[in-house]
Each structure stands twice: as structure tokens, then as C-alpha cells.
Design an enzyme around this catalytic site. Sequence first.
Site, short mmCIF file in Angstrom:
data_model
loop_
_atom_site.label_atom_id
_atom_site.label_comp_id
_atom_site.label_asym_id
_atom_site.label_seq_id
_atom_site.Cartn_x
_atom_site.Cartn_y
_atom_site.Cartn_z
CB CYS A 408 79.06 48.74 70.14
SG CYS A 408 79.54 49.85 71.37
CE LYS A 411 77.33 54.04 68.12
NZ LYS A 411 78.83 54.52 68.32
#
Length: 761
Positions: A408, A411
Site C-alpha cells: 500500500c 499508492k
Amino acid sequence: MQKYPNYQDIVLVGGGHAHAIVLQMWAMNPLPGARLTLVSPQVQTAYSGMLPGLVAGHYALDDTHIDLARLCRAASARFVQACAHQIDPVSRKVSLLGRPPLEYDLLSLDVGATPARELPGSELAMPIKPIGHFFRFWQKLQEQVQKTHAPLKLGVVGGGAGGCELVMAMAHALGEQVLCGQVEIHLIHAGDKIPQDYPALARKLTMRELDRLGVHLHRHWPVAEITELGVRNDRGELLELDRVLLSTNACAPPWLADSRLALDEKGFVLVDCKLRAQGRQEVFASGDVASFSAQPLPKAGVYAVRQGPILFHNLRATLTGQPLKVYRPQKRFLSLLSCGGKRAIAVRNSIAAAGDLLWRWKDHIDRSFMRRFSDLSVAAEEMSEAQPREVLTQRAGISLSGMRCNGCGAKVGSEVLRRALEKLPVQQSDYLLRGVGDDAAVLDLPATQLLVQSSDQLRAPVADPWLFGRIAAQHALSDLFAMHARPVSAQALVTLPTAAAEITQRDLQQLLAGAIFELNRHNCALSGGHTAEGAEMQLGFTVNGLAERDQLLEKSGARAGDCLILSKPLGVGTILAAEGMGEAQGRWLQKALDCMLQSNAGAAEIFAQNSANALTDVTGFGLLGHLLEMLSADGLSASLIAERLPLIPGAAFCIERGWLSSLQPQNASAYAFVENPQEWQSLPHWALLTDPQTCGGLLAAIPEGSAETCVDALLQSGCVQASIIGAISHSSRAQSRVRLYRDGDWRQLTARDNEAEQSQV
């Protein structure tokens, strides 16, 4: 694949001589961390020094034009084919016709000048610039003279060096018609000296060449009006002409008037001795569009060529904090005027000479200049120095100390995402209840229809993110069209190269705006998605569509006797492969892009209306691979006719030189199902059978009685190369087979297949 993160955007508007040299020098010595983008409405830019030779017939069009798309590839620069029409130096944006604006950190203008329309009736005349428009006019005019043999009077207004070279080139090209009196060529000049601003000996030699070529000269003839009968001077005298060409002083592009830049009285951008726009340290201008208030210069290509290296240095120096160089216009230079045939006049100071050897000298100089661009390798040189990149990151306020993480952490940041999304076009949907901004999309779908889903993902085949967004959206939607489904929503999966936050936001906004441009055309809403950082730009979509239960089309279902119709030409894969190696011509790439951006929605509807029994889109597996999927039913085979297979211009050239897509070797396994490979193996069509297509056309099996009506409808809808390429037949073999023919009537394919089948039995 991008080697360094990008931290600063340099946008070059216009494909003039100075910018071409900047790109050529950048290819040899790039600046890590600085991204270069060229904006131009044409994929080729003309070298003005060779225009007379082009008109005279000494050169082909490609000899006289710099391929901007290839030049950008060599320089690892982005090429954006678009027209600029406004600049906002406060927000640092360039507005482009028909697409979102581009943001920049540094801007450079080399857009040349536009034809002056000061004379009453000038709309009836053909200006020499832009050269592309003029040359098409000239080609048609030559054809008209050759075919009709009707008398023709041509007039060129403007007695400068350009006008003299043009009339001599025209007189040479139409030599027989001029000598026999069928064609008259007139040079009209308001002053006494021809060429204007040239020394006496040069003017004398030019007059001798004009007389030798049969050019009618009109001095002291100021044109006051252009009419349908010819030109009228300020004394009311009429010179009857059939065609009028303008080689007069050009004016500045009118859109610069609203640019908030300092302009001279003629609308050209005022610059200082370092080529910077007055009062704007981040804006540069060069070539004809630049105006030097301290020392005005003539609008001549020789100055733009000398400005190129200075502009190259000063753009880099501005970003790295180095001293800028001063541009000092040359006071003396050699001028070489073409004299129609392979003769030239050389002028330096007050000395002049004419002859054949001088033309050879000029030809050598011009060809050497063009080789600077055509001989560039597309392989970027290895960059070992990190210092310029570190300077760029410091000036941009970016830290390199932190490692970019996966998961993540890869991102795109929320603020970058928010700024990109808020600039996107408005979308409307009858089915989307909740979309972008929520955790998941919510659709309210009719219970009576089928939901059709598909996913596709592409690596960027072009450097322009807006164009890539359009291509990726069309590629994904094509699967829905192939099943006669109507798109309703799409979710995007975006991978962007690591860059400064501002660069990432610009790329994301351009990418999604391009995708939404295509999605909106089909009433399909972008309902959400995911963004991430990676090594290269990628874009994928999961698309949802609706289909009536009784109107759904599939790959299977073809019947013996059906005709095979292809809606688009083949060759995308090989042209993109050639472009990646720097071998494709810009106009081939332009044709391939036009093909990719043509939606399959209209063709799918036409196929459905003409009772298609099977339908599929031709994409990654190539025509042969997708045709074999269509023939998966037992007892069916197909025949193809080479002369009926539509090809993108340049595809045959690229495939014959072995420029193959990386997927082609895997697709080649489908050749095992070809019954008579020797029939096509000497043709480019053989390799193009397995050429992978991006946004390829649709392949349909249509009943024979509807085939011609179907093709006519496709042609009228804009599928200008749609064609019946073969037919489906019965087969006694267990496996489906494909039989190849070089030529023949598609109506006789079934009979020919039966004969071939019997002979094998």
C-alpha cells in the site's frame, strides 16, 4: 522503461528548427530528472531550406521533413500531437485544442509565423506556409496541368528570396508547359530590387536565372487586392491570374495576443539576449516567433538553427542553476539560393556566383543537416552522473532519502489523487449510484438484461498519457462491443512511474482525462479504481456492459457459407515495434493511432443488424489466432484471400524488415493450423496474420447474402478499409484448418474449397 524519476517538466511548443536541434542535442546528452515534451500539430516538420528542391522535384517529401515522432523517441521525450491555442504563464499551462491543458515548469515557443491575411481577398490565395498545405496544393496543380493541358496563369506575390526560389522551382517542374506557353508563371513585387535586401550582383544573377526559366517579372507592382480574376494593384491595374500564391511577410500566431507575454507591434514574443520572454524567466522563444527588441532580425531559418544550441543550454541551465549563454546573431553568413534546376546562387556580403557546383554544395549542406536527425539512435546513452538530478530534486523541494516501498506504500498520495480527480470532466450515468470517492461502486442494473464484464491492461504504447488513456479505454471497451453489449461503467487500474508529486498529478490527470473522453462517448462512467507507482506507465480497465438476452453475440456460431468481414486494417503490432526501435515513419504511426482510436461500437451494431452469426475482436492473438477461436466448432474451416486483407500504410514495409512485436513468436504457434502455408509465405500478409493488434477491428461471420450490404454500411460509417477477407466452409478434418489464397473472388471461395478438399481426399 523509465530510468530516472521525473522532477521538472519542459514543454516545447512547436516543431521549428530550434526545437528540432534541442531534441537532437538532448538525445545525445539528456538531463536526468527533467522531462521533455514536444507539442506539434504535425508529426513531420519541414526544413525550409529544401522546400524549393521539393517543389522542383529534386527531393521526396521525407527527404525534406524531420520526423518529430522519431526524434522525440530518440530524445526520450514525449510527443503530443495537438494545436496550442492559449498560454497562461501565471498558472503555467498551455491550452490545447480538443484535450486538457499541459502544465509546465519551463516553456519554450518555436511555432513560427502564420500566413498574413492583410490583403483584401487574401482568402482566395494559397500561402506558402504551412508547407504541408502548400505542397498538397502544388501536387494537385501539377496533376491538373498534366491531365487537362488547359492554359494556366500562376502568380507568386512577394519578391524576397523565398518568392524567387519558389517561382524558379515551379518553372523548372513545369518546364515543358512553360516553354510551350501552356503555363505562365508571374513574380509580382512591390519594390524594385529582386530579391529584396540582396546585393546588386546577386540580384543580377537572379534576374538572369528568372529570365532563363521564362518567369514573367512585375516590379513596382504593389498588390492592393486579390480577386477571382487575379490581382489588382494600387493604380487599379488588373493582372489576370488563375491561381495566386503568397510569399509575403508572415504574421505572428493570433492566439499569442491573449498569452500575457510581452509582444512587439506585430504580435511576436519579445525576448532578451538569452532567448527568454521579457518579464518571464520560465518562458523562452526562438525562431520566427521571437522578436529581439534591441536588434530586430529577419524571419529566416538560419537564425533559428543558430539559436538551437543556445536554447538547449539555457533550458538546462535554468533548471540546474547554471549561468545562461547569450545569443549573438551572426552578422555575416553565406546564402545559397536554389535556381529551379540543379543550380544555385551563392551570396556572401557583396560577392555572388552561380552554377551547378554551388547547388551540389547546397545539397550536401542540406542533406548533412537532415542526417543530424535521421541518424540518431533511439537507444538512450547511459548516464553516470547523479549531480544534475540531485540539483533538480533540491530545486523542486523533493527528498530522495526515503526508499519507495511496495504494497500500500506504493499508492499514489491522496492529495495528488484528489487534485487530479477534481479536474476531470463531468460524467453522467443512468446506472451508477455511488462511484469515485466511495469505497466501492454501486450500480443499479435492469433485471431483464445480462451483465457482461471484461478486463484489459496495457503498457503505454505512446508517451502521451492523454492519448494512452484513450487507447486503453477503447481497447477495453472493444470486448464489450464484440459481444454486442452496451458499456455502463469502468474501473481503472493505474500504474505511474515514480516522480515528483506534481509530475505524478499531471500525468494522472492527463491519463484519466483521456480515458474519460472515450468513456463519455459511449455513456460509460468511470466508477472508481486504484492507483500505484511502478517502473513504467500502465493502465487497465474492468468494464461492465449490458446486453439483451436475445441479442448477445459470441465468438462461436459461425456457419458454413458465411463470409468473413474485417472492419479495420492490420499492422498495429509491427508499426509499434518499429516505432520502439526508431524505425517507423511518423505518418505510419499516425495512421496506426487513427486506427486504434476508431471505436468498434458502430461496427458491432452494423454486424448485429446484418445477422452476424459470430463476432470477435482482433487483438493480442492476431487475426489467425482469433479466427481459430471462431472456428472452434467441429467441421468448420476458413479461407482467406491475401489481396482482400486490409493493411495499415507502412505495415508491409515494417513486417518485411523483421520488426516484430514481442508477442508475435508466441502467436506463431497458430501457423500449424494453416493448410497451405507456402501460398502466402513470400507475402507480408503471412507474418501479419499473427501480428498482435491493440484496439484492433472486429471479425464477423456474416451470411453471404448480407455480406456486401454489411460492407457498404461499414464503409459509410467510417470503417474505410472494411473488407470481405474470406469465407467459412465445411471440413472433413477433425481440427479446424485455414486455407490461403493470393487472389480471387470471395463469391467462389466455397467452390474452390470444395475442389481443394476433394483433391486432398
